[in-house]
Design a protein around this motif. Structure first.
Motif, short mmCIF file in Angstrom:
data_model
loop_
_atom_site.label_atom_id
_atom_site.label_comp_id
_atom_site.label_asym_id
_atom_site.label_seq_id
_atom_site.Cartn_x
_atom_site.Cartn_y
_atom_site.Cartn_z
N LYS A 166 -7.11 -9.20 -8.08
CA LYS A 166 -6.78 -7.71 -7.33
C LYS A 166 -6.58 -6.85 -8.58
O LYS A 166 -6.83 -5.51 -8.50
CB LYS A 166 -5.67 -7.62 -6.63
CG LYS A 166 -5.56 -6.74 -5.68
CD LYS A 166 -4.46 -6.72 -4.87
CE LYS A 166 -4.06 -5.51 -4.42
NZ LYS A 166 -2.31 -5.13 -4.13
N HIS A 167 -6.18 -7.40 -9.90
CA HIS A 167 -5.91 -6.42 -10.92
C HIS A 167 -6.59 -6.53 -12.05
O HIS A 167 -7.29 -5.33 -12.63
CB HIS A 167 -4.38 -6.67 -11.19
CG HIS A 167 -3.50 -6.30 -10.19
ND1 HIS A 167 -3.26 -5.06 -9.64
CD2 HIS A 167 -2.67 -7.14 -9.56
CE1 HIS A 167 -2.33 -5.22 -8.66
NE2 HIS A 167 -2.05 -6.31 -8.48
N PRO B 146 -11.06 -5.72 -10.86
CA PRO B 146 -11.39 -4.32 -10.85
C PRO B 146 -11.47 -3.69 -12.14
O PRO B 146 -12.20 -2.53 -12.08
CB PRO B 146 -10.35 -3.80 -9.92
CG PRO B 146 -9.92 -5.00 -9.32
CD PRO B 146 -10.11 -6.08 -10.10
N ASN B 147 -10.41 -3.91 -12.84
CA ASN B 147 -10.36 -3.39 -14.35
C ASN B 147 -11.59 -3.57 -15.27
O ASN B 147 -11.71 -2.71 -16.42
CB ASN B 147 -8.99 -3.26 -14.88
CG ASN B 147 -8.10 -2.52 -14.19
OD1 ASN B 147 -8.11 -1.16 -14.41
ND2 ASN B 147 -7.04 -3.10 -13.20
N ALA C 281 -16.80 3.01 -8.88
CA ALA C 281 -15.71 2.16 -8.84
C ALA C 281 -14.57 2.54 -9.67
O ALA C 281 -13.54 2.22 -9.34
CB ALA C 281 -16.30 0.72 -9.50
N ASP C 282 -14.78 3.67 -10.31
CA ASP C 282 -13.55 4.04 -11.30
C ASP C 282 -12.89 5.30 -10.40
O ASP C 282 -13.57 6.40 -10.11
CB ASP C 282 -14.21 4.74 -12.54
CG ASP C 282 -13.06 4.79 -13.39
OD1 ASP C 282 -11.89 5.04 -13.02
OD2 ASP C 282 -13.30 5.13 -14.55
N PRO C 283 -11.61 5.08 -9.96
CA PRO C 283 -11.14 6.17 -9.20
C PRO C 283 -11.05 7.49 -10.07
O PRO C 283 -11.03 8.43 -9.48
CB PRO C 283 -9.80 5.53 -8.86
CG PRO C 283 -9.60 4.11 -9.29
CD PRO C 283 -10.90 4.01 -10.07
N LYS C 284 -10.88 7.44 -11.29
CA LYS C 284 -10.50 8.50 -12.40
C LYS C 284 -11.97 9.28 -12.14
O LYS C 284 -12.10 10.55 -12.31
CB LYS C 284 -10.60 8.09 -13.58
CG LYS C 284 -9.02 7.80 -13.93
CD LYS C 284 -8.76 7.43 -15.44
CE LYS C 284 -7.44 6.95 -15.65
NZ LYS C 284 -7.46 6.11 -16.95
N ARG D 175 -13.84 9.58 -9.41
CA ARG D 175 -13.78 9.79 -7.90
C ARG D 175 -13.30 11.01 -7.48
O ARG D 175 -13.16 11.29 -6.19
CB ARG D 175 -13.58 8.71 -7.01
CG ARG D 175 -14.70 8.09 -5.98
CD ARG D 175 -13.98 7.12 -5.31
NE ARG D 175 -13.90 5.82 -5.93
CZ ARG D 175 -12.92 4.94 -5.48
NH1 ARG D 175 -12.21 5.23 -4.23
NH2 ARG D 175 -12.81 3.75 -6.12
N GLY D 176 -13.18 11.85 -8.41
CA GLY D 176 -12.56 13.32 -7.87
C GLY D 176 -10.91 12.95 -7.54
O GLY D 176 -10.73 11.81 -7.62
N ARG D 177 -10.28 14.16 -7.21
CA ARG D 177 -8.72 13.83 -7.01
C ARG D 177 -8.54 14.21 -5.49
O ARG D 177 -9.08 14.97 -4.71
CB ARG D 177 -8.23 15.13 -7.88
CG ARG D 177 -8.16 14.35 -9.21
CD ARG D 177 -8.30 15.40 -10.38
NE ARG D 177 -8.90 14.83 -11.64
CZ ARG D 177 -7.92 14.54 -12.47
NH1 ARG D 177 -6.76 14.71 -12.26
NH2 ARG D 177 -8.39 13.97 -13.53
#
Lengths: 254, 283
Positions: free
Chosen positions: B191-192, B195-196, B276-279, B281-283
């Motif tokens: 889980k950690h 993904p990273n 895949a990278d939330p950063k 993926r917009g805010r």
């Protein structure tokens, strides 16, 4: 009253291939009473972080004992160790870095609850409640760590630490990375939590700012080169310092 | 009251979605096309027409014909199955093996780490194709053995990436927080950590699709991969190098096919990494 956490003779020696031994923490002993807020103060490299890493068992002790609520946890590992974390939680120095960048704040806050076997829906409501308790809107559960400010993230970190209802909260320089106004807000939050929880929550407050410790703590330990050189109420320590290092520390802020 | 701030990220998020849909569809079309390739050919790809060899592209044969008069379009279409599937299989094998070994080494450390990393050093120290030749030579020719040979020499790169990334993640502050939440090793890794670390690994494997397609082709050329008359893009190119001056379409048709499919997979790889990278993926 029985101590919630007792540290006896705790020592950590770092060695590289047998030589270059460096003793980061030397025979440290202290007790933390229920409901007490104990400050640990000392300069960088004095062994504060090594000490709490040993207490939280993220680092093995070379010697000594850690007794949590009557149970020795010094050599626990695996499942038994993970159980210990239900009574001991931590707030870190760097708020944003203390959350997995790929997980939403809500997931981070709820992780300990999920591990304790709570349902997904239950965890979600609890995370929302905790966020509100720590002064953030419940919607923050859906945000990622990079989408909130340092102060907001530290509130979320406190919410995460409180989720499992621990008996001990360890604040490792929890306010050092924040600017002064936010620092004050976080301290107010911690103060409010102390009042509300009474003897159910003891705090170990690691800090290098003696003024903060004076405001916040019932008792203070001064660490220097891995040893506890002074102990007492903050007022006594500040008015009547016995040790050279403590004197210098107090001089430095006056 | 001041005007609310407009965020530029919104716009970028939309292009990301569009890119994901476009490249995803293209890649899916490529895969579906190669699965049903046998039914899509206008001619029998193995049928020789010796009266009509090396014919230039025309309405009847859009990609021309090769030296035996076989229709190039049909051969390229049929070749897609061998080329794309063997390449994807190969890349999947090395990505999964390398990542598993790397994460294990990085997480567990100690002597297993040293042992596995020295083994991977050994593989890295060999000249890749020579080693693949030796493996293929021992096991015999054929596409399966070519895949095994290339997998044997290619996984260490992924093990290296996964290991270093895992080591970096292990030292982060949030790793302490996750441990304190009482999560077990399995959960932490799945889980950690994964993904990273998956971003760089995914990009490397997408870029490797092209490389591996060419290396498989190289082995085929040496007679250790796909055997003639099997249509396979790499061997089709290698076989017909001598015709480049007189009948360039015979070499170019499979070349363009490789180029296009490699391109699609690379673009898809980039897009998936961003997504895949939330950063990102917009805010």
């Amino acid at each position: 009253m029985e101590a919630i956490l007792s540290v006896r003779n705790l020592t950590r020696v770092f060695s590289r291939k047998g030589k270059e031994r460096f003793t980061a923490v030397k025979h440290v002993s202290f007790d933390l009473m229920p409901g007490e807020c104990l400050g640990i103060i000392g300069e960088s490299g004095s062994g504060k972080t090594t000490l709490i890493n040993m207490i939280t068992r993220l680092l093995d002790a070379t010697e000594g004992q850690i007794i949590l609520d009557g149970e020795e946890i010094t050599n626990l590992s695996g499942k038994a160790l993970r159980k210990v974390y239900a009574s001991m939680q931590m707030v870190f120095q760097t708020p944003t870095e203390s959350f997995d960048p790929r997980c939403r704040l809500g997931d981070g806050i709820g992780e300990s609850l999920r591990n304790a076997g709570r349902s997904r829906a239950d965890t979600k409501t609890e995370a929302a409640r905790l966020l509100e308790e720590c002064g953030l809107p419940a919607e923050f559960a859906e945000r990622y760590p990079h989408q909130v400010s340092g102060g907001q993230c530290q509130r979320a970190a406190i919410a995460r630490a409180l989720a499992i209802r621990p008996k001990i909260l360890i604040c490792d320089e929890a306010t050092s990375a924040l600017d002064v106004t936010i620092q004050k807000e976080i301290l107010e939050l911690l103060n409010r939590l102390r009042r509300e929880k009474g003897t159910d929550l003891s705090i170990l407050f690691i800090c290098h700012d003696i003024a903060l410790v004076q405001q916040f703590c019932d008792r203070v330990l001064v660490m220097y080169h891995g040893e506890i050189v002074e102990e007492g109420t903050p007022d006594n320590v500040i008015r009547n310092p016995q040790n050279d290092y403590t004197k210098r520390l107090i001089d430095s802020i006056l | 009251m001041s005007e609310p701030t407009v965020r530029i990220q919104k716009v970028r998020r939309d292009t990301l979605k569009i890119r994901l849909i476009v490249f995803g569809t293209l890649a899916a079309l490529l895969l579906i096309g190669s699965i049903f390739s046998e039914h899509l050919t206008p001619y029998d790809p193995y049928l020789q027409d010796l009266m009509n060899t090396k014919a230039p592209p025309s309405a009847e044969h859009p990609f021309g014909t090769d030296r035996y008069g076989r229709d190039m379009l049909s051969r390229v279409i049929v070749g897609s199955r061998t080329s794309i599937f063997s390449t994807l299989l190969l890349v999947t094998i090395i990505t999964v093996t390398g990542t598993v070994v790397g994460v294990f080494c990085g997480w567990h450390g100690k002597w297993t780490d040293t042992l596995l990393m020295r083994i991977s050093d050994m593989f890295l120290a060999f000249p890749g194709l020579v080693f693949a030749l030796a493996v293929a030579g021992v096991l015999g020719g054929g596409l399966h053995n070519a895949i095994i040979a290339l997998a044997a020499i290619s996984w260490p790169k992924y093990a290296r990436i996964a290991r270093s990334q895992t080591l970096a993640q292990k030292e982060t502050a949030w790793m302490k927080a996750v441990k304190l939440s009482g999560s077990g090793t399995g959960k932490i890794i799945l889980k950690h950590i994964l993904p990273n670390i998956i971003g760089p690994i995914l990009v490397t494997s997408m870029l490797d699709i092209g490389t591996m397609m060419m290396e498989l082709a190289g082995l085929s050329f040496l007679g250790l991969g796909a055997k003639p008359p099997t249509a396979e893009w790499g061997s089709m190119m290698s076989d017909t190098r001598s015709l480049l001056a007189t009948a360039p379409w015979v070499t170019l048709a499979p070349g363009v096919a490789i180029f296009v499919s490699v391109m699609i997979f690379n673009l898809l790889g980039d897009t998936v990494r961003d997504w895949a990278d939330p950063k990102m993926r917009g805010r």
